[in-house]
Design an enzyme around this catalytic site. Structure first.
Site, PDB file in Angstrom:
ATOM      1  N   GLU A 118      -2.300  -4.577   4.447  1.00 47.18           N
ATOM      2  CA  GLU A 118      -1.705  -3.229   4.423  1.00 47.18           C
ATOM      3  C   GLU A 118      -1.218  -2.876   3.023  1.00 47.18           C
ATOM      4  OE1 GLU A 118      -1.737  -1.320   7.047  1.00 47.18           O
ATOM      5  OE2 GLU A 118      -1.518  -2.529   8.870  1.00 47.18           O
ATOM      6  N   HIS A 141       6.893  -3.474   7.701  1.00 42.89           N
ATOM      7  CA  HIS A 141       6.086  -3.181   8.887  1.00 42.89           C
ATOM      8  C   HIS A 141       6.206  -4.349   9.856  1.00 42.89           C
ATOM      9  CE1 HIS A 141       2.844  -2.476  11.599  1.00 42.89           C
ATOM     10  NE2 HIS A 141       2.131  -3.482  11.143  1.00 42.89           N
ATOM     11  N   HIS A 143       6.114  -5.473  14.504  1.00 43.70           N
ATOM     12  CA  HIS A 143       5.578  -5.137  15.832  1.00 43.70           C
ATOM     13  C   HIS A 143       6.659  -5.295  16.912  1.00 43.70           C
ATOM     14  CE1 HIS A 143       1.297  -6.553  14.280  1.00 43.70           C
ATOM     15  NE2 HIS A 143       1.723  -5.438  13.691  1.00 43.70           N
ATOM     16  N   HIS A 213       0.724   0.270  17.876  1.00 41.58           N
ATOM     17  CA  HIS A 213       0.561  -0.768  16.854  1.00 41.58           C
ATOM     18  C   HIS A 213       1.902  -1.343  16.384  1.00 41.58           C
ATOM     19  CE1 HIS A 213      -1.134  -2.002  12.616  1.00 41.58           C
ATOM     20  NE2 HIS A 213      -0.187  -2.804  13.030  1.00 41.58           N
TER      21      HIS A 213
HETATM   22  P1  13P Z   1      -1.419  -8.898   7.313  1.00 40.36           P
HETATM   23  O1  13P Z   1      -1.401 -10.321   7.770  1.00 40.36           O
HETATM   24  O2  13P Z   1      -2.667  -8.605   6.505  1.00 40.36           O
HETATM   25  O3  13P Z   1      -0.162  -8.518   6.594  1.00 40.36           O
HETATM   26  O4  13P Z   1      -1.539  -7.965   8.609  1.00 40.36           O
HETATM   27  C1  13P Z   1      -0.569  -7.996   9.608  1.00 40.36           C
HETATM   28  C2  13P Z   1      -0.413  -6.678  10.313  1.00 40.36           C
HETATM   29  O5  13P Z   1       0.562  -6.506  11.030  1.00 40.36           O
HETATM   30  C3  13P Z   1      -1.432  -5.622  10.129  1.00 40.36           C
HETATM   31  O6  13P Z   1      -0.963  -4.402  10.584  1.00 40.36           O
HETATM   32 ZN    ZN Z   2       0.653  -4.488  12.150  1.00 43.09          ZN
END
Ligand code: 13P
Ligand code: ZN
Length: 267
Positions: A118, A141, A143, A213
Site C-alpha cells: 500500500e 491501515h 483490519h 476491507h
Molecule cells: P502489506 O503486507 O503489503 O502491507 O499488505 C497488507 C494489507 O493489509 C493490504 O491492504
Molecule cells: Zn488491508
C-alpha cells in the site's frame, strides 16, 4: 550502522510503532500480514541520516508525489506480520527516501525490506496532507473486525451514517473522533484508485473505512492515530452487543451529542 544509533526521538517513534503493532495483533485486527503503517520521520533526522547512501536502487512510483521530494519515511514491510513488527520493529520495517522529483524512492536503512504493497497509497496521502499544510505524519491501515463487519451492510454506507451511529454509542467517540468516519466504496487493495477515493475524503475525515476491507486513519502521532480506531471499535462493540442482547440501542440523542460538541469545543 543502524539509523537508530543515538537518535532518541527516532527510537521513541520506532518504539511507538512497535507498541501499536502489538495492539493491532492483540485486538485481532492483524491476521497474517494484515495492515501497514508509515510515519514521516524527516524532522527526526540530522543531515547525515537524511543524505545517507541508498542500500538499493530506486523504485519508480506509479504516480509522483512532488511534495515529498527528499522526505524520509519509516514503513512496515510488505507481507510482514504485525506481531513481529512489534517484537522486532527494524527487522520488519524499511526506511525509505523519496527522490527529489517525487517520482521514485530508495531504501536508505536499516536493511532491504520491501515496503508495504500500500506504499503508493500511503505516499499519495502523505503528499496530499503535506500540500494542505497539515502536520499529519502518520498513515495507519488495519483490519478491525467489528468496523469491517458493519461495512457489509449497505445501510451503514451512506454519508455519515456509520460515524453518527458510532458517536451515539458513548460520549468518548464524539470527543476522540470529532470528524467522524468517511466511507470509500470497495476498491482493489494497493491501487491508486483506492488512494484517490480516500484522498477525496481526507479534507473532511481523519478515519476512513474501506468497504469490506479495513480502516485507514491519519494523524500526528501513531498512538493517537491508533486510539481513534480503538475508540470507534469500542462503539461498534457496544452496538453489536446490544443487538446480540436482542435490542436496537437507543443511542445518545442529537441534543446530547450537540451538548458534547459545545462542551468540548468540537467541530
Ligand atoms: P502489506 O503486507 O503489503 O502491507 O499488505 C497488507 C494489507 O493489509 C493490504 O491492504
Ligand atoms: Zn488491508
Amino acid at each position: 550502522m543502524s539509523i537508530l544509533n543515538g537518535n532518541e526521538r527516532l527510537g521513541r517513534t520506532v518504539g511507538d510503532v512497535a507498541e501499536v503493532a502489538g495492539y493491532l495483533w492483540q485486538r485481532g485486527w492483524a491476521e497474517r500480514n494484515g495492515g501497514n503503517i508509515s510515519v514521516n520521520i524527516t524532522d527526526l533526522l540530522g543531515e547525515r541520516d537524511l543524505t545517507r547512501p541508498a542500500l538499493a536502487g530506486q523504485v519508480a512510483l506509479g504516480r509522483p508525489v512532488p511534495a515529498l521530494g527528499g522526505q524520509v519515511f519509516l514503513v512496515t514491510g510488505t507481507n510482514r506480520r504485525m506481531r513481529y513488527v512489534s517484537s522486532d520493529p527494524m527487522e520488519h520495517m524499511a526506511v525509505i527516501r523519496v527522490m527529489p522529483d517525487g517520482g521514485a524512492y530508495e531504501i536508505i536503512a536499516d536493511r532491504i525490506v520491501k515496503p508495504t504493497s500500500e506504499l503508493a497509497s500511503h505516499l499519495l496521502m502523505h503528499d496530499h496532507l503535506r500540500r494542505q499544510g497539515k502536520h499529519n505524519t502518520v498513515v495507519l491501515h488495519t483490519h478491525p473486525t467489528d468496523l469491517i463487519a458493519m461495512t457489509h451492510n449497505p445501510k451503514f454506507l451512506g454519508r455519515d451514517v456509520m460515524g453518527t451511529l458510532l458517536w451515539s454509542m458513548i460520549p468518548e467517540t464524539r470527543i476522540v473522533v470529532p470528524r467522524g468516519i468517511g466511507i470509500v466504496p470497495y476498491a482493489l487493495t494497493g491501487t491508486v484508485r483506492l488512494a484517490d477515493e480516500t484522498i477525496k475524503l481526507l479534507d473532511d475525515y481523519d478515519v476512513i473505512m474501506w468497504e469490506k476491507h479495513g480502516c485507514l486513519a491519519v494523524g500526528e502521532d501513531v498512538i493517537e492515530t491508533f486510539d481513534m480506531i480503538d475508540t470507534l471499535s469500542k462503539s461498534a462493540q457496544i452496538y453489536i452487543q446490544a443487538r446480540m442482547m436482542g435490542f436496537e440501542p437507543s443511542g445518545l440523542t442529537d441534543a446530547q451529542l450537540d451538548e458534547i460538541r459545545v462542551a468540548f469545543q468540537l467541530p
